[in-house]
Design a protein around this motif. Structure first.
Motif, PDB file in Angstrom:
ATOM      1  N   ALA A  21      36.280  70.431   3.994  1.00 26.04           N
ATOM      2  CA  ALA A  21      35.897  71.502   3.071  1.00 26.04           C
ATOM      3  C   ALA A  21      35.787  70.995   1.636  1.00 26.04           C
ATOM      4  O   ALA A  21      34.901  71.396   0.888  1.00 26.04           O
ATOM      5  N   ASN A  22      36.672  70.057   1.283  1.00 23.61           N
ATOM      6  CA  ASN A  22      36.687  69.595  -0.116  1.00 23.61           C
ATOM      7  C   ASN A  22      35.604  68.559  -0.430  1.00 23.61           C
ATOM      8  O   ASN A  22      35.449  68.166  -1.572  1.00 23.61           O
ATOM      9  N   VAL A  23      34.884  68.104   0.602  1.00 18.75           N
ATOM     10  CA  VAL A  23      33.777  67.173   0.329  1.00 18.75           C
ATOM     11  C   VAL A  23      32.459  67.741   0.868  1.00 18.75           C
ATOM     12  O   VAL A  23      31.541  67.030   1.219  1.00 18.75           O
ATOM     13  N   LYS A  24      32.422  69.058   0.916  1.00 18.86           N
ATOM     14  CA  LYS A  24      31.249  69.779   1.425  1.00 18.86           C
ATOM     15  C   LYS A  24      30.012  69.477   0.575  1.00 18.86           C
ATOM     16  O   LYS A  24      30.111  69.353  -0.645  1.00 18.86           O
ATOM     17  N   VAL A  25      28.885  69.341   1.230  1.00 22.53           N
ATOM     18  CA  VAL A  25      27.618  69.220   0.500  1.00 22.53           C
ATOM     19  C   VAL A  25      26.641  70.269   1.047  1.00 22.53           C
ATOM     20  O   VAL A  25      26.836  70.794   2.144  1.00 22.53           O
TER      21      VAL A  25
END
Ligand code: MG
Length: 311
Positions: A21-25
């Motif tokens: 979730a914290n590196v979503k693009v």
């Protein structure tokens, strides 16, 4: 670039999405439900339930969530009928791999180790991944921790021993088979009453050939044995075994290098021929034989180089 595809259920998909979730693009491609990008892996979740991992870390990341289903070219065993269970990466497995078979200088080493299901995460934490993605220095750092954490066996066949066995008419394939069988036997012995779900050998010969090499052995490890190429990407036990074998090889190369006061090159290329010629000139053939695989073509090439220099 490596690609891995997992087919996951709803709950597993939620886990994947939460994990990244914290590196979503944002990716507005059709059928894409979620996309993310880490430093070495792109993750794409499709509405179909398939999850695609792309990049250098693909195998490692995919391995966190399930067993690699697609990319059949690299994960499917060669021998028909050897289908791996879907959750293979999460099972308790003894893995084995070898190193040094393509190097003129240095030993052949084989290692086997047991990674039970409850140690998979630990082994991953220690830094184990496909050894082709690790440098020699990093493997040297990881190996002692693995040796402490895992039931293992490491066999180093010195060059004099290797040359003796080879000259008795044993092919390199047979030598490898004997060593894998031996290392697996040691590990199973050390495990006592504990039985692994599977034994996974990084495949270097067809199953029939492998067992044919072993036919005169008093004890042959057969139960639950799976042979597969690229096995280091299928279960961490093989990746760990590969690191142990590699570091044993490096240690012996260090010893041999110190012995001649020169750093011995790996492989079997022109640099190797030149180093062999140097050793021939400085120490003679009997010395060179103690540190090389004598049946390799490098020997003749080195002899020719020496003849040229002497002319
Ligand atoms: Mg191998």
């Amino acid at each position: 670039m490596s690609n891995q595809v997992l087919k996951l259920n709803k709950m597993e998909i939620e886990k994947v999405i939460a994990a990244y979730a914290n590196v979503k693009v944002t990716r507005n491609a059709p059928g894409v439900r979620f996309a993310a990008k880490t430093s070495d892996t792109a993750i794409t979740v499709y509405n179909s339930g398939k999850v695609l991992f792309q990049g250098a870390g693909a195998s490692r990341e995919a391995g966190r969530f399930g067993t690699i289903e697609a990319n059949k070219k690299t994960t499917k065993p060669k021998t028909p009928g050897e289908q791996l269970p879907k959750n293979f990466a999460t099972l308790s497995v003894v893995g084995s791999d070898e190193t040094g078979t393509g190097d003129f200088f240095g030993p052949v080493t084989v290692a086997a180790c047991y990674v039970p299901a409850d140690k998979i995460e630990l082994v991953r934490e220690l830094g184990v991944k496909d050894s082709k993605q690790l440098t020699d220095d990093l493997m040297r750092k990881i190996a002692p921790d693995l040796e402490t954490a895992l039931v293992h066996s490491i066999l180093t066949v010195s060059n004099p021993k290797y040359n003796e066995i080879q000259q008795q008419g044993n092919s390199q394939g047979k030598i490898k088979a004997l060593l894998h069988n031996q290392a697996l036997k040691h590990v199973l012995q050390k495990m006592g009453d504990v039985k692994p779900d599977h034994i996974l050998i990084d495949q270097f010969a067809q199953r029939n050939t492998y067992y044919n090499y072993l036919k005169n052995e008093p004890e042959i490890v057969r139960e639950n044995v799976v042979l597969s190429t690229k096995a280091e990407g299928i279960h961490l036990s093989v990746a760990a075994a590969s690191i142990l074998a590699r570091v044993a090889f490096l240690n012996e190369m260090d010893r041999l290098s110190a012995d001649v006061g020169m750093i011995l090159p790996k492989g079997a290329g022109p640099k190797v021929d030149e180093m062999a010629a140097k050793i021939l000139l400085r120490y003679g053939e009997s010395k060179l034989k103690t540190m090389t695989k004598w049946h390799f073509a490098n020997l003749e090439k080195a002899r020719k180089l020496v003849a040229k220099k002497r002319r």
